[in-house]
Motif scaffolding. Structure first.
Motif, PDB file in Angstrom:
ATOM      1  N   ASN A   1       0.754  -1.176  -0.046  1.00  0.00           N
ATOM      2  CA  ASN A   1      -0.111   0.022   0.003  1.00  0.00           C
ATOM      3  C   ASN A   1       0.980   1.265   0.017  1.00  0.00           C
ATOM      4  O   ASN A   1       2.046   1.287   0.757  1.00  0.00           O
ATOM      5  CB  ASN A   1      -0.873  -0.086   1.496  1.00  0.00           C
ATOM      6  CG  ASN A   1      -1.585  -1.190   1.328  1.00  0.00           C
ATOM      7  OD1 ASN A   1      -2.151  -1.885   0.375  1.00  0.00           O
ATOM      8  ND2 ASN A   1      -1.720  -1.931   2.549  1.00  0.00           N
TER       9      ASN A   1
ATOM     10  N   GLU B   1     -11.575  -4.916   5.926  1.00  0.00           N
ATOM     11  CA  GLU B   1     -10.376  -4.112   4.960  1.00  0.00           C
ATOM     12  C   GLU B   1      -9.358  -3.629   5.761  1.00  0.00           C
ATOM     13  O   GLU B   1      -8.222  -3.481   5.265  1.00  0.00           O
ATOM     14  CB  GLU B   1     -11.426  -2.610   4.820  1.00  0.00           C
ATOM     15  CG  GLU B   1     -12.548  -2.797   3.545  1.00  0.00           C
ATOM     16  CD  GLU B   1     -12.952  -1.776   2.993  1.00  0.00           C
ATOM     17  OE1 GLU B   1     -12.268  -0.440   3.002  1.00  0.00           O
ATOM     18  OE2 GLU B   1     -13.967  -1.762   2.325  1.00  0.00           O
TER      19      GLU B   1
ATOM     20  N   THR C   1      -4.925   2.283   0.252  1.00  0.00           N
ATOM     21  CA  THR C   1      -5.091   0.997  -0.495  1.00  0.00           C
ATOM     22  C   THR C   1      -5.337   1.225  -2.019  1.00  0.00           C
ATOM     23  O   THR C   1      -4.992   0.637  -2.855  1.00  0.00           O
ATOM     24  CB  THR C   1      -5.649  -0.174   0.173  1.00  0.00           C
ATOM     25  OG1 THR C   1      -7.121   0.269   0.040  1.00  0.00           O
ATOM     26  CG2 THR C   1      -5.471  -0.472   1.686  1.00  0.00           C
ATOM     27  N   GLY C   2      -6.145   2.162  -2.269  1.00  0.00           N
ATOM     28  CA  GLY C   2      -6.816   2.529  -3.456  1.00  0.00           C
ATOM     29  C   GLY C   2      -7.948   1.200  -3.621  1.00  0.00           C
ATOM     30  O   GLY C   2      -8.358   1.464  -4.747  1.00  0.00           O
ATOM     31  N   GLU C   3      -8.122   0.618  -2.597  1.00  0.00           N
ATOM     32  CA  GLU C   3      -9.530  -0.221  -2.845  1.00  0.00           C
ATOM     33  C   GLU C   3     -10.173   0.019  -1.518  1.00  0.00           C
ATOM     34  O   GLU C   3     -10.199   0.383  -0.559  1.00  0.00           O
ATOM     35  CB  GLU C   3      -8.676  -1.791  -2.764  1.00  0.00           C
ATOM     36  CG  GLU C   3      -7.761  -2.075  -4.055  1.00  0.00           C
ATOM     37  CD  GLU C   3      -7.196  -3.572  -3.640  1.00  0.00           C
ATOM     38  OE1 GLU C   3      -7.176  -4.051  -2.436  1.00  0.00           O
ATOM     39  OE2 GLU C   3      -6.398  -3.902  -4.792  1.00  0.00           O
ATOM     40  N   GLY C   4     -11.454  -0.611  -1.736  1.00  0.00           N
ATOM     41  CA  GLY C   4     -12.310  -0.696  -0.771  1.00  0.00           C
ATOM     42  C   GLY C   4     -13.595   0.109  -0.922  1.00  0.00           C
ATOM     43  O   GLY C   4     -13.817   0.607  -1.722  1.00  0.00           O
TER      44      GLY C   4
ATOM     45  N   HIS D   1      -7.246  -6.579   5.217  1.00  0.00           N
ATOM     46  CA  HIS D   1      -6.661  -6.610   3.661  1.00  0.00           C
ATOM     47  C   HIS D   1      -5.531  -5.506   3.588  1.00  0.00           C
ATOM     48  O   HIS D   1      -4.613  -5.847   2.935  1.00  0.00           O
ATOM     49  CB  HIS D   1      -7.833  -6.172   2.809  1.00  0.00           C
ATOM     50  CG  HIS D   1      -7.332  -6.122   1.441  1.00  0.00           C
ATOM     51  ND1 HIS D   1      -7.415  -7.150   0.731  1.00  0.00           N
ATOM     52  CD2 HIS D   1      -7.095  -5.061   0.587  1.00  0.00           C
ATOM     53  CE1 HIS D   1      -6.911  -6.663  -0.707  1.00  0.00           C
ATOM     54  NE2 HIS D   1      -6.910  -5.208  -0.567  1.00  0.00           N
TER      55      HIS D   1
ATOM     56  N   LYS E   1      -9.083   3.706   1.847  1.00  0.00           N
ATOM     57  CA  LYS E   1      -9.127   3.725   0.422  1.00  0.00           C
ATOM     58  C   LYS E   1      -8.160   4.423   0.011  1.00  0.00           C
ATOM     59  O   LYS E   1      -7.351   3.994  -1.051  1.00  0.00           O
ATOM     60  CB  LYS E   1     -10.637   4.159   0.063  1.00  0.00           C
ATOM     61  CG  LYS E   1     -10.473   3.888  -1.361  1.00  0.00           C
ATOM     62  CD  LYS E   1     -12.038   3.951  -2.117  1.00  0.00           C
ATOM     63  CE  LYS E   1     -11.835   3.732  -3.218  1.00  0.00           C
ATOM     64  NZ  LYS E   1     -13.236   3.306  -3.946  1.00  0.00           N
ATOM     65  N   ARG E   2      -7.979   5.547   0.515  1.00  0.00           N
ATOM     66  CA  ARG E   2      -6.708   6.423  -0.076  1.00  0.00           C
ATOM     67  C   ARG E   2      -5.270   5.535   0.332  1.00  0.00           C
ATOM     68  O   ARG E   2      -4.429   5.707  -0.648  1.00  0.00           O
ATOM     69  CB  ARG E   2      -6.777   7.801   0.897  1.00  0.00           C
ATOM     70  CG  ARG E   2      -7.604   8.732   0.511  1.00  0.00           C
ATOM     71  CD  ARG E   2      -7.425  10.180   0.850  1.00  0.00           C
ATOM     72  NE  ARG E   2      -7.968  10.320   2.377  1.00  0.00           N
ATOM     73  CZ  ARG E   2      -7.174  10.591   3.403  1.00  0.00           C
ATOM     74  NH1 ARG E   2      -5.925  11.157   3.099  1.00  0.00           N
ATOM     75  NH2 ARG E   2      -7.555  10.608   4.672  1.00  0.00           N
TER      76      ARG E   2
ATOM     77  N   GLY F   1      -1.948  -6.563   2.586  1.00  0.00           N
ATOM     78  CA  GLY F   1      -1.162  -5.913   1.337  1.00  0.00           C
ATOM     79  C   GLY F   1       0.113  -5.573   1.607  1.00  0.00           C
ATOM     80  O   GLY F   1       0.809  -5.119   0.597  1.00  0.00           O
TER      81      GLY F   1
END
Length: 125
Positions: free
Chosen positions: A4, A71, A44-47, A74, A41-42, A78
Motif C-alpha cells: 500500500n 478492510e 490502499t486504493g481499494e475498498g 486486507h 481507501k486512500r 497488502g
C-alpha cells in the motif's frame, strides 16, 4: 500482493472514540466511520471509501461491523503482514452491551498500530 502506497491515516484514541460516540449519541461514530473508510481507501486504493461506507453505516450499520475489520485485514496483508482482524471480527458486536466496546477497542487498536508502525518506517533516517 503490492504494498500500500497511499497516505497514512490518523491514529485516534480508543477511549476518545468510545466516549465521544456516546456523548454525541452516535454522530461522532458516523464521522469516524466515514474517516476510517476514507483513510483506508486512500491508503490502499481499494475498498468502499468514505461516502459508501457512511451510507451503509446509516442504512445498515451491522454490515460495517464486518466490512471495516475485513478492510483492515486486507490493508495489513497488502503490506505482507499478518492480519490482526478479519470480517469475522464483526461478531463481537453481537455480544449484548459489551460487544460494541470490544469491537471498537480491537478495530481502532489495529488501525492505530498500523498507522503508527508505518509512520515510523516511512520516517526519514
Amino acid at each position: 500482493m503490492s504494498a500500500n502506497t497511499g497516505p497514512l491515516g490518523q491514529p485516534r484514541g480508543i477511549a476518545f472514540v468510545i466516549i465521544i460516540s456516546i456523548i454525541t449519541l452516535g454522530i461522532y461514530h458516523l464521522y469516524w466511520t466515514y474517516m476510517t473508510f476514507d483513510e483506508m481507501k486512500r491508503r490502499t486504493g481499494e475498498g468502499l471509501g468514505g461516502v459508501l461506507g457512511l451510507v451503509i453505516g446509516i442504512l445498515l450499520s451491522i454490515v460495517n461491523a464486518f466490512v471495516i475489520p475485513s478492510e483492515i485485514g486486507h490493508m495489513y496483508r497488502g503490506d505482507g503482514e499478518d492480519a490482526p482482524l478479519t470480517g469475522w471480527s464483526g461478531l463481537w458486536v453481537l455480544i449484548p452491551l459489551l460487544g460494541w466496546f470490544i469491537w471498537v477497542v480491537k478495530v481502532q487498536g489495529a488501525l492505530n498500530r498500523y498507522w503508527k508502525s508505518h509512520a515510523t518506517s516511512a520516517a526519514p533516517a
